[in-house]
Design a protein around this motif. Structure first.
Motif, PDB file in Angstrom:
ATOM      1  N   MET A  66       4.281 -35.705 -34.004  1.00 36.32           N
ATOM      2  CA  MET A  66       6.052 -34.825 -34.988  1.00 36.32           C
ATOM      3  C   MET A  66       6.949 -34.430 -33.627  1.00 36.32           C
ATOM      4  N   ASP A  67       7.801 -34.401 -34.482  1.00 36.47           N
ATOM      5  CA  ASP A  67       8.996 -33.438 -33.978  1.00 36.47           C
ATOM      6  C   ASP A  67       9.055 -31.920 -32.741  1.00 36.47           C
ATOM      7  N   HIS A  68       9.071 -31.447 -31.690  1.00 31.93           N
ATOM      8  CA  HIS A  68       9.267 -30.947 -31.115  1.00 31.93           C
ATOM      9  C   HIS A  68      10.795 -29.748 -30.620  1.00 31.93           C
ATOM     10  N   PRO A  69      11.589 -29.566 -30.519  1.00 33.82           N
ATOM     11  CA  PRO A  69      12.139 -29.073 -29.956  1.00 33.82           C
ATOM     12  C   PRO A  69      12.487 -28.498 -28.678  1.00 33.82           C
ATOM     13  N   PHE A  70      12.757 -28.711 -28.016  1.00 33.05           N
ATOM     14  CA  PHE A  70      11.897 -27.734 -26.213  1.00 33.05           C
ATOM     15  C   PHE A  70      13.482 -27.602 -25.721  1.00 33.05           C
ATOM     16  N   HIS A 122       9.463 -24.006 -23.885  1.00 34.11           N
ATOM     17  CA  HIS A 122       8.418 -24.386 -25.310  1.00 34.11           C
ATOM     18  C   HIS A 122       8.980 -24.913 -25.914  1.00 34.11           C
ATOM     19  N   CYS A 123       8.036 -25.484 -27.292  1.00 31.29           N
ATOM     20  CA  CYS A 123       8.560 -25.542 -28.110  1.00 31.29           C
ATOM     21  C   CYS A 123       8.969 -24.420 -29.227  1.00 31.29           C
ATOM     22  N   HIS A 124      10.192 -24.585 -29.290  1.00 32.28           N
ATOM     23  CA  HIS A 124      10.879 -23.765 -30.345  1.00 32.28           C
ATOM     24  C   HIS A 124      10.280 -23.433 -32.316  1.00 32.28           C
ATOM     25  N   ILE A 125       9.199 -24.618 -32.760  1.00 32.09           N
ATOM     26  CA  ILE A 125       8.577 -24.228 -33.679  1.00 32.09           C
ATOM     27  C   ILE A 125       7.768 -23.531 -33.216  1.00 32.09           C
ATOM     28  N   LEU A 126       7.950 -21.949 -33.872  1.00 34.71           N
ATOM     29  CA  LEU A 126       7.833 -20.896 -33.477  1.00 34.71           C
ATOM     30  C   LEU A 126       6.204 -20.985 -33.357  1.00 34.71           C
ATOM     31  N   GLU A 127       5.497 -21.884 -34.838  1.00 35.80           N
ATOM     32  CA  GLU A 127       3.760 -21.592 -34.711  1.00 35.80           C
ATOM     33  C   GLU A 127       3.592 -22.705 -34.396  1.00 35.80           C
ATOM     34  N   HIS A 128       3.444 -23.522 -32.924  1.00 34.81           N
ATOM     35  CA  HIS A 128       3.596 -24.188 -32.356  1.00 34.81           C
ATOM     36  C   HIS A 128       3.761 -22.899 -30.390  1.00 34.81           C
ATOM     37  N   GLU A 129       4.981 -22.915 -30.361  1.00 33.59           N
ATOM     38  CA  GLU A 129       4.877 -21.584 -29.555  1.00 33.59           C
ATOM     39  C   GLU A 129       3.366 -20.938 -29.274  1.00 33.59           C
ATOM     40  N   GLY A 160       0.413 -22.294 -28.293  1.00 33.62           N
ATOM     41  CA  GLY A 160       0.086 -22.646 -26.892  1.00 33.62           C
ATOM     42  C   GLY A 160       1.000 -23.311 -26.209  1.00 33.62           C
ATOM     43  N   MET A 161       2.388 -23.811 -26.683  1.00 30.56           N
ATOM     44  CA  MET A 161       3.065 -24.739 -26.325  1.00 30.56           C
ATOM     45  C   MET A 161       4.271 -24.129 -25.784  1.00 30.56           C
ATOM     46  N   MET A 162       3.598 -23.268 -24.744  1.00 31.83           N
ATOM     47  CA  MET A 162       4.339 -22.804 -23.945  1.00 31.83           C
ATOM     48  C   MET A 162       3.990 -22.898 -22.296  1.00 31.83           C
TER      49      MET A 162
HETATM   50 CU    CU Z   1       6.331 -27.836 -31.688  1.00 32.09          CU
END
Ligand code: CU
Ligand code: C2O
Ligand code: CU
Length: 497
Positions: A421-425, A478-485, A488-490
């Motif tokens: 999926m897309d991740h806004p970094f 981090h990824c700015h999909i806040l659930e991803h952030e 752990g995606m940070m």
């Molecule tokens: Cu993401």
């Protein structure tokens, strides 16, 4: 399969399923993934909201200082009740100073800003000044929590060249997503001493995403939200669903649009109109760019100039067109969502504005002295187990430094999305420039220079951005999909002398 790292909120899984395995139904125990994952996926009821209200600007945050060049104010984060649904109970939201979206901060380059956060939430919070060049210890990092019931002041001076459309939001460890979907976000405008578009009427549009339960309360996140990032049932513009903006035919306006949602992609298009893009995250681009649509990933901002149709009494819809961001198959198929109605019913006729051909110049950053490699990784947990969102095989740890850079060094960051999926970094503390991509459809693209703080990276895409950090201390990326952030995606970048 990704290596197991420490997980925040769930026991370590015995096997992390990839998304593809889930989609193919090859997970253990004969699980029919679409069935199982779907059960918990819609805790939201389709609560009707009043529509067709009048466009309203965000409330302004009053400056309590009378000294020139100084802006002093307080933001109190607290639960408050707001009548959002058309009928029935008021909704308890978390808001700054009781308003949705948060009050707008409007300052000038060179101003020294002091904002006191009074945290009256039941949990720790921070305020992060998204995209602004503020010192790390004033930037609301998750490592600097403001405890429930506590207060602190943030202070920083906004340098010349920082004019643009920004926003602020909480950034506490693991609960950023919740604090934002409960209502905490506001816009932050920095104006230049001389603004080439000062003559144009201006509208600020903070887009947020709402999902209520059957009792009109903010619905909690589902497993699907944790995986895909939360999307609501109602997109709001300055807290109102589908407002109508009434203008004179032929009028030109400048719209500052902020994507303050947790995970929505806004593929913006205004029916029967083109739009002239004049600014991205970090302010003006060099010359206006005429587009029929523009993609605004979570956290990004865009400024467009629109020239309303010369036909009187017409309605034109500003929409977020369907966009496939590669979310799990069980997510509802992307559809077009109407954001705002532009109505040319105001009496009289305006003369369209002629835009300057040059808005400012942006120098290319010099060649990099080193490269930092970022790899974004997903591995989906099965029902009831944690998903993992990793950067370079690691889950975020606020006590760890992941990358080190030196003050003022110019670097290239390669950001590769190995997920589906897309991740806004996003990187804190500065604006950067896109240098290359394996795709040709990034927004903003390579056709013109722009300062940005968030770049969308599509599945399997690899982008290179050029960046320079000009203040010492720890910065988040981090990824700015806040659930991803929050899952752990940070990571932490330490800017050293
Ligand atoms: Cu993401
Ligand atoms: Cu809006 Cu860490 O960011
Ligand atoms: Cu930020």
């Amino acid at each position: 399969m990704q290596t197991q790292q420490h997980l925040h909120s769930s026991p370590v899984t015995d096997k992390a399923w990839t998304r593809r395995e889930l989609l193919l139904g090859v997970g253990g125990g004969g699980t029919n993934s679409s069935h199982d994952m779907g059960t918990n996926s819609s805790s939201g009821a389709n609560v009707p909201l009043p529509t067709a209200g009048t466009f309203k600007a965000p409330v302004k945050l009053d400056n309590t200082s009378t000294a020139n060049g100084t802006y002093v104010a307080t933001l109190t984060a607290a639960a408050t009740n707001v009548q959002l649904a058309a009928t029935g109970a008021a909704t308890t939201v978390w808001a700054y100073n009781g308003v949705l979206p948060g009050p707008m901060i409007d300052v000038k380059e060179g101003d020294t800003v002091t904002i006191t956060l009074k945290n009256q939430l039941p949990q720790a919070s921070t305020i992060h000044w998204h995209g602004l060049p503020v010192p790390p210890d004033q930037d609301g990092n998750p490592m600097d929590p403001v405890a429930a019931g506590a207060s602190r002041s943030y202070t920083f001076t906004l340098p010349v060249g920082s004019a643009g459309t920004y926003w602020f939001h909480p950034h506490p460890h693991e609960t950023t997503h919740e604090q934002v979907f409960r209502g905490l976000a506001g816009c932050f405008i920095v104006r230049p001493a001389i603004d080439p578009l000062a003559a144009l009427p201006e509208r600020v549009m903070v887009v947020t995403d709402l999902r209520l339960d059957a009792n009109n309360q903010i619905a909690p996140n589902t497993d699907m939200d944790r995986m895909n990032g939360r999307e609501g049932n109602n997109l709001l513009v300055n807290g109102v669903q589908l407002p109508t903006l009434v203008v004179q035919p032929g009028t030109s306006e400048r719209w500052r649009i902020i994507n303050a949602t947790n995970a929505r992609y806004l593929r913006l298009s205004l029916a029967n109109h083109t739009m002239k893009v004049v600014a991205h995250d970090g302010g003006y681009i060099e010359a206006p760019q005429t587009v029929t649509e523009t993609l605004l990933a979570p956290a990004q901002r865009v400024e467009v100039v629109i020239e309303a149709s010369s036909l009187a009494n017409q309605n034109f819809t500003l929409s977020a067109l369907a966009y496939n961001r590669g979310a799990m198959m069980m997510a509802p198929a992307p559809t077009n969502v109407a954001l705002l109605t532009l109505n040319t019913g105001l009496a009289g006729t305006a003369t369209p504005a002629t835009l300057p051909q040059r808005l400012r110049s942006i120098a290319a950053l010099n060649l990099p002295v080193r490269t930092q490699a970022i790899v974004l990784q997903e591995s989906m947990g099965m029902m009831g187990r944690a998903s993992q969102f990793l950067i370079n095989n690691r889950s975020f740890d606020p006590t760890r430094v992941d990358l080190v850079t030196r003050l003022n060094d110019i670097e290239d960051w390669t950001v590769e999305n190995q997920g589906d999926m897309d991740h806004p970094f996003h990187i804190h503390g500065t604006q950067f420039q896109l240098v290359s991509s394996t795709r040709t459809d990034t927004t903003p693209g390579l056709g013109y220079r722009a300062w940005i703080d968030t770049i969308n990276v599509r599945a399997k895409e690899k982008v290179t951005v050029r960046i320079q950090q000009t203040m010492l201390g720890k910065r988040m990326f981090h990824c700015h999909i806040l659930e991803h952030e929050d899952q752990g995606m940070m990571g932490v970048l330490d800017v050293q002398p």
